[in-house]
Design an enzyme around this catalytic site. Structure first.
Site, short mmCIF file in Angstrom:
data_model
loop_
_atom_site.label_atom_id
_atom_site.label_comp_id
_atom_site.label_asym_id
_atom_site.label_seq_id
_atom_site.Cartn_x
_atom_site.Cartn_y
_atom_site.Cartn_z
N GLY B 53 -19.05 20.43 23.45
CA GLY B 53 -17.93 20.29 22.54
C GLY B 53 -18.32 20.71 21.15
O GLY B 53 -19.49 20.65 20.77
N SER B 54 -17.35 21.16 20.35
CA SER B 54 -17.62 21.45 18.95
C SER B 54 -17.65 20.13 18.18
O SER B 54 -17.28 19.08 18.70
CB SER B 54 -16.54 22.38 18.39
OG SER B 54 -16.64 23.64 19.01
N GLY B 55 -18.11 20.21 16.93
CA GLY B 55 -18.19 18.99 16.12
C GLY B 55 -19.61 18.50 15.95
O GLY B 55 -19.84 17.50 15.27
N HIS B 56 -20.58 19.19 16.60
CA HIS B 56 -21.99 18.79 16.51
C HIS B 56 -22.81 19.83 15.74
O HIS B 56 -24.03 19.86 15.85
CB HIS B 56 -22.59 18.63 17.90
CG HIS B 56 -21.80 17.76 18.81
ND1 HIS B 56 -21.50 16.46 18.49
CD2 HIS B 56 -21.21 18.00 20.01
CE1 HIS B 56 -20.76 15.94 19.48
NE2 HIS B 56 -20.57 16.86 20.40
N LYS B 104 -26.05 18.90 28.23
CA LYS B 104 -26.13 17.50 27.80
C LYS B 104 -25.43 16.63 28.84
O LYS B 104 -24.37 17.00 29.36
CB LYS B 104 -25.47 17.33 26.42
CG LYS B 104 -26.10 18.22 25.35
CD LYS B 104 -25.76 17.79 23.94
CE LYS B 104 -24.29 17.90 23.54
NZ LYS B 104 -23.72 19.25 23.73
N ASP B 109 -19.32 17.86 30.62
CA ASP B 109 -20.26 18.98 30.53
C ASP B 109 -20.87 19.27 31.89
O ASP B 109 -21.00 20.42 32.30
CB ASP B 109 -21.36 18.66 29.52
CG ASP B 109 -20.82 18.58 28.10
OD1 ASP B 109 -20.14 17.58 27.80
OD2 ASP B 109 -21.05 19.51 27.31
N HIS B 218 -19.95 11.38 19.77
CA HIS B 218 -18.54 11.76 19.92
C HIS B 218 -17.60 10.73 19.36
O HIS B 218 -16.45 10.63 19.77
CB HIS B 218 -18.20 11.98 21.39
CG HIS B 218 -19.03 13.03 22.02
ND1 HIS B 218 -20.20 12.74 22.67
CD2 HIS B 218 -18.88 14.37 22.07
CE1 HIS B 218 -20.73 13.87 23.10
NE2 HIS B 218 -19.96 14.86 22.75
#
Lengths: 198, 330
Positions: B53-56, B104, B109, B218
């Site tokens: 996911g994006s945001g990391h 991960k 995922d 998250h």
């Protein structure tokens, strides 16, 4: 008997329900997950709707297969593969019949649910979509309304459960007291069946 | 909450366009959401592909380049990418030597990478997969989805990437990636909740004066909430949580990681406390990295990741790397 038109109406009603309830699904997900369930399903069903409108399949099975494939390719997260597999496997079970009975649909849904359980490794009682889907598929032998009621009851019954799968399981005891977002969207899926039958 | 965005729907695409503008040596496919090394496929080299996911950020796109990832697949915010992305990335980087997926451990995922592995193998790409599951805050039992992948992802991607750059074959790249994961543990703490662009409000309510221990990346709440602690107390708690599960007999790699909104001054102060407690526990530190590397959007807080190093791990850690977020030795 249920034809491809009925299945297209089902997917349409489901898309509308997901759009209507997206905020609530995301709120439920914020409590025990990561606050994106509504947005993710919206993206997937919007893509599926466009694909179904572009090239409407002419059998019930093909409607479900195409929708499932779109979900896998656009949703991501766990819900993409899980809902995608549910619909694809159910569609596959319907074969290329032009019309199917409600009982055949129930049987196909059970095949889809078995595939979801295998993929996600969950059992009933783990606070997942299975808790709404399994009782709904059983009640579908009786009527669409009975299925919708069983799904809603199943979703509500996840509130006191301890999550054992997916992101909510990280919370341990703190997952108790919240309705599972996946079971809630599964109840929408079954509820949309009743709408399509009207 | 004020955000530096246009609309929530285009956050990921806008970020990718900016990554492309800043790093012309990367091949950024905004439409299909794949970030690939400009010189891929490199002849004879194993491809190392990750995603999530994006945001990391900078994970994973910021780690694409020489000596680290061959490609990265960003999903929507906090949502794993779809199989089509990873299959496309695998095809783009495969030189015939095969591809390692670094995944991960999250349900989404794992499912999407599994499907991608099938797609890629159908296209004739040999794909191996390694799961990263270093977060000791989650009990690894039949009753959870298993430990989350967090800070150790950086160690795995750096070291597997260096091994691949040296020309190691797929089974060796896979083996060292697995070894790094097995020897790494993390623990994270949140001082504020996270606000996703789509939701626009914090994902959980964390009153000032309290913190969450054992958080993921998250915005999912942690396992325990306590009154605010000092940097010293947090370091004691986090390092002890890690050492309860990892008893290193050799010097460690240490990642003192910010979750996104904690200033570097605070992170360096925290790093001093981490080193103090490690010294008190008799654990020597071989290398330290401090900064915002595996983040959770605008969350304040930090995580500690330790990896029990060995000679090969240290050598590959020190090997040259040139990516947007990590570069040395070249």
């Amino acid at each position: 008997m249920l034809d491809a038109d009925f299945f297209l109406r089902w997917m349409n009603a489901l898309t509308e329900a997901v759009n209507r309830e997206a905020g609530r699904l995301t709120e439920l997900d914020a409590a025990i997950g990561d606050a994106d369930h509504g947005t993710n399903l919206q993206r997937g069903f919007t893509a599926a709707k466009a694909a179904l409108e572009k090239d409407a399949p002419d059998t019930p099975g093909a409607v479900l297969m195409l929708t499932g494939r779109q979900l896998i390719s656009t949703v991501g997260g766990a819900s993409g593969p899980l809902y995608g597999t549910l619909l694809r496997r159910a569609g596959k079970a319907l074969g290329d019949e032009a019309e199917v009975s409600r009982e055949q649909l129930a049987e196909a849904l059970r095949a889809g649910i078995a595939a979801v359980a295998q993929l996600g490794g969950a059992k009933p009682g783990d606070k997942t979509m299975l808790d709404a889907l399994e009782p709904a598929a059983a009640a579908l032998d009786e009527s669409f309304t009975a299925a919708r009621e069983a799904a809603e009851e199943g979703a509500a019954a996840t509130v006191p459960m301890l999550a054992r799968k997916g992101r909510a399981s990280y919370l341990g005891e703190r997952s108790i007291g919240h309705q599972d977002p996946g079971a809630t969207s599964s109840a929408l899926l079954i509820g949309a069946l009743e709408e399509a039958a009207r | 909450m004020r955000m530096l965005i246009n609309v929530p729907e285009t956050v990921v695409a806008d970020g990718l366009r900016g990554l492309a503008a800043a790093h012309p040596d990367l091949n950024v496919d905004v439409e299909n959401r794949v970030v690939v090394r400009g010189d891929a496929p490199v002849a004879g080299k194993v491809g190392v592909v990750s995603g999530g996911g994006s945001g990391h950020e900078p994970l994973h796109g910021g780690f694409v380049g020489f000596g680290m990832l061959s490609a990265a697949c960003p999903g929507e915010v906090f949502t794993s990418p779809v199989p089509d992305q990873m299959a496309r990335a695998a095809a783009a980087v495969d030189s015939g030597a095969g591809v390692l997926f670094v995944v991960k451990n999250y349900t989404g995922d794992v499912l999407n990478f599994d499907m991608a592995q099938e797609l890629a193998q159908d296209e004739g790409v040999q794909v191996a997969k390694v799961l990263v599951n270093d977060d000791v805050a989650v009990q690894d039992s039949l009753y959870t989805a298993g430990r989350r992948g967090t800070g150790a992802t950086l160690f795995v991607e750096k070291i597997a990437g260096a091994a691949a750059e040296e020309g190691a074959p797929l089974e060796r790249v896979e083996a060292i990636a697995r070894r790094v994961n097995e020897r790494s543990r993390s623990f994270g703490v949140a001082l504020s909740a996270v606000t996703t662009p789509a939701k626009g409000s914090p994902t959980f309510d964390l009153p000032s004066g309290e913190l969450e221990l054992g958080i993921g990346i998250h915005g999912e709440p942690g396992r325990e909430r306590r009154p605010m602690m000092t940097s010293r107390e947090i370091a004691d708690f986090a390092v002890d949580a890690v050492l309860e599960d990892l008893q290193p007999s050799s010097p460690v790699l240490a990642l003192v990681n910010g979750m996104g909104a904690t200033p570097l001054l605070e992170l360096y102060g925290f790093n001093a406390e981490v080193h103090r407690v490690l010294a008190e526990r008799g654990v020597p530190v071989a290398r330290t990295l401090v900064g915002n590397y595996v983040t959770s959007l605008d969350m304040a807080g930090c995580s500690v990741t330790l990896c029990e190093a060995d000679e090969e791990i240290l050598r590959l850690w020190d090997a040259p790397v040139e990516t947007p977020a990590l570069r040395w030795g070249r």
